[in-house]
Design an enzyme around this catalytic site. Structure first.
Site, PDB file in Angstrom:
ATOM      1  N   GLY A  83       0.836  -1.201   0.000  1.00  0.00           N
ATOM      2  CA  GLY A  83       0.000   0.000   0.000  1.00  0.00           C
ATOM      3  C   GLY A  83       0.871   1.251   0.000  1.00  0.00           C
ATOM      4  O   GLY A  83       1.915   1.290   0.644  1.00  0.00           O
ATOM      5  N   GLY A 161      -6.914  -8.449  -6.769  1.00  0.00           N
ATOM      6  CA  GLY A 161      -5.505  -8.416  -7.164  1.00  0.00           C
ATOM      7  C   GLY A 161      -4.766  -9.605  -6.563  1.00  0.00           C
ATOM      8  O   GLY A 161      -5.370 -10.633  -6.229  1.00  0.00           O
ATOM      9  N   ILE A 163      -3.416 -10.370  -3.662  1.00  0.00           N
ATOM     10  CA  ILE A 163      -3.758 -10.946  -2.351  1.00  0.00           C
ATOM     11  C   ILE A 163      -5.048 -11.759  -2.447  1.00  0.00           C
ATOM     12  O   ILE A 163      -5.105 -12.911  -2.018  1.00  0.00           O
ATOM     13  CB  ILE A 163      -3.878  -9.834  -1.279  1.00  0.00           C
ATOM     14  CG1 ILE A 163      -2.501  -9.191  -1.044  1.00  0.00           C
ATOM     15  CG2 ILE A 163      -4.445 -10.392   0.020  1.00  0.00           C
ATOM     16  CD1 ILE A 163      -2.513  -7.958  -0.171  1.00  0.00           C
ATOM     17  N   HIS A 291      -2.030  -5.261  12.562  1.00  0.00           N
ATOM     18  CA  HIS A 291      -1.434  -5.115  11.221  1.00  0.00           C
ATOM     19  C   HIS A 291      -0.210  -6.028  11.051  1.00  0.00           C
ATOM     20  O   HIS A 291       0.921  -5.568  10.900  1.00  0.00           O
ATOM     21  CB  HIS A 291      -1.054  -3.658  10.947  1.00  0.00           C
ATOM     22  CG  HIS A 291      -0.960  -3.342   9.478  1.00  0.00           C
ATOM     23  ND1 HIS A 291      -1.250  -2.115   8.954  1.00  0.00           N
ATOM     24  CD2 HIS A 291      -0.600  -4.100   8.412  1.00  0.00           C
ATOM     25  CE1 HIS A 291      -1.078  -2.116   7.637  1.00  0.00           C
ATOM     26  NE2 HIS A 291      -0.669  -3.329   7.284  1.00  0.00           N
ATOM     27  N   GLY A 293      -0.028  -8.462   8.652  1.00  0.00           N
ATOM     28  CA  GLY A 293      -0.139  -9.127   7.346  1.00  0.00           C
ATOM     29  C   GLY A 293       1.176  -9.615   6.755  1.00  0.00           C
ATOM     30  O   GLY A 293       1.262 -10.737   6.257  1.00  0.00           O
TER      31      GLY A 293
HETATM   32  O1  3PY Z   1       2.610  -3.803   2.536  1.00  0.00           O
HETATM   33  C1  3PY Z   1       1.634  -3.199   3.005  1.00  0.00           C
HETATM   34  O2  3PY Z   1       1.151  -2.201   2.475  1.00  0.00           O
HETATM   35  C2  3PY Z   1       1.045  -3.667   4.242  1.00  0.00           C
HETATM   36  O3  3PY Z   1       0.125  -3.088   4.733  1.00  0.00           O
HETATM   37  C3  3PY Z   1       1.551  -4.886   4.892  1.00  0.00           C
HETATM   38  O4  3PY Z   1       0.589  -5.494   5.713  1.00  0.00           O
END
Ligand code: 3PY
Length: 325
Positions: A83, A161, A163, A291, A293
């Site tokens: 992001g 996309g 993910i 957060h 991820g």
């Molecule tokens: O890579 C990103 O933008 C994230 O938010 C990772 O969780």
């Protein structure tokens, strides 16, 4: 190939994986590494002057102030993130400074986590833990903490996309009823996932699990609000692994506490960090993570190498591997 001259790279965080620093140095970079954790804007502004490239390893605003402080010789910037909502992309375009990011390599770890959240929310992981802590084991009741299963469910994606597709790929062997998605355009490869492109209203109405994995833009901001939650099934599980800003969190809280939807699993919130007294944390049917991820060493190293390669390419006058615009 070696670059013809040494170049300076500001690295905004001291914990960027060594592999990326070594790669940059092997291509002629002098790395100027900021030492503050969390990154200090003052330190960045003090050290960024005169660098050729910036390796932006955190999520603070990446804007004109940073580009001004760097100076006109700046030739490349890469974030270590998928992001880029914290970056002023228009300002980069206006100044014609290449900006890179790292979307391709985050999909697997985020997809794993998203499936974890689907199960954790659908099967009461949070409430169940609280039941243990308050000695509320009601195993003698047949309907105690009844959850919902992925099997035979309609899985809906907002955004289709990398993910979402990595999640859909994993779900191919989970006996789901159907995969549907909403995205600006139909994806040519959706057939590979037996996925159907549907309007937003159908996504809301038909999804048993609705997973948000789309960038935060002016178009997607607070897309999931009271009006949207009101159209979802009462049995629906809502999962967000994108950005908290896609969701109106007050409306989500109402939808969860009133039983408008069944449960939610959130890896992203507004704000981040989420205050410890946030009302969303008090809900039994909401699993919240801070957060996480991309928080695996494998993915973090891959992200750092991709960011380094974005910079190296731009310095060598080649297109970035993952340009942000
Ligand atoms: O890579 C990103 O933008 C994230 O938010 C990772 O969780």
């Amino acid at each position: 190939m070696c670059v013809s001259r040494a170049f300076k790279v500001l690295v905004s965080h001291p914990q960027v994986p060594v592999a990326a620093l070594q790669l940059l140095r092997s291509r002629g970079a002098e790395t100027i590494i900021c030492q503050s954790v969390p990154p200090s804007r003052d330190e960045i502004l003090e050290k960024v002057g005169g660098v050729d490239a910036i390796f932006w390893a955190h999520y603070q605003p990446l804007n004109a102030a940073i580009l001004d402080a760097a100076g006109p010789q700046l030739r490349a910037v890469s974030t270590m993130s998928s992001g880029i909502d914290f970056a002023d992309v228009e300002e980069f375009k206006r100044r014609q400074i290449p900006l890179g990011h790292t979307p391709g390599v985050v999909k697997n770890s985020v997809a794993d986590l998203a499936i974890g959240l689907m199960i954790a929310a659908g099967r009461h992981f949070h409430a169940g833990r609280r039941d243990i802590e308050t000695s509320q084991w009601l195993t003698e009741q047949i309907d105690w903490r009844m959850g919902v299963e992925i099997r035979d469910s309609v899985i809906g994606f907002f955004g289709f996309g990398g993910i979402s597709q990595a999640i859909a790929k994993r779900l191919q062997c989970w006996d789901v009823a159907k995969i549907i998605y909403t995205a600006r355009n139909r994806k040519e490869n959706d057939i590979d996932f037996k996925a159907e492109h549907v309007p937003f209203e159908r996504l809301l109405k038909e999804s048993d699990f609705l997973v948000v994995a789309a960038p935060l833009t002016n178009e997607t901001r607070e897309k999931f609000n009271a009006k949207a939650f009101a159209q979802m099934k009462r049995s629906a599980v809502f999962v967000n692994v994108a950005r908290g800003g896609l969701v109106n969190q007050v409306d989500l809280h109402k939808a969860l506490s009133s039983g408008q939807i069944f449960a939610a699993g959130l890896d992203v919130t507004t704000p981040e960090p989420l205050p410890a007294d946030s009302p969303i944390l008090k809900l039994p049917n909401c699993v919240v993570l801070p957060h996480l991820g991309t928080q695996t060493m494998k993915t973090t190293i891959e992200m750092s190498l991709l960011a380094a390669n974005n910079i190296i390419n731009a310095i060598e006058d080649k297109p970035m591997v993952s340009p942000a615009y």
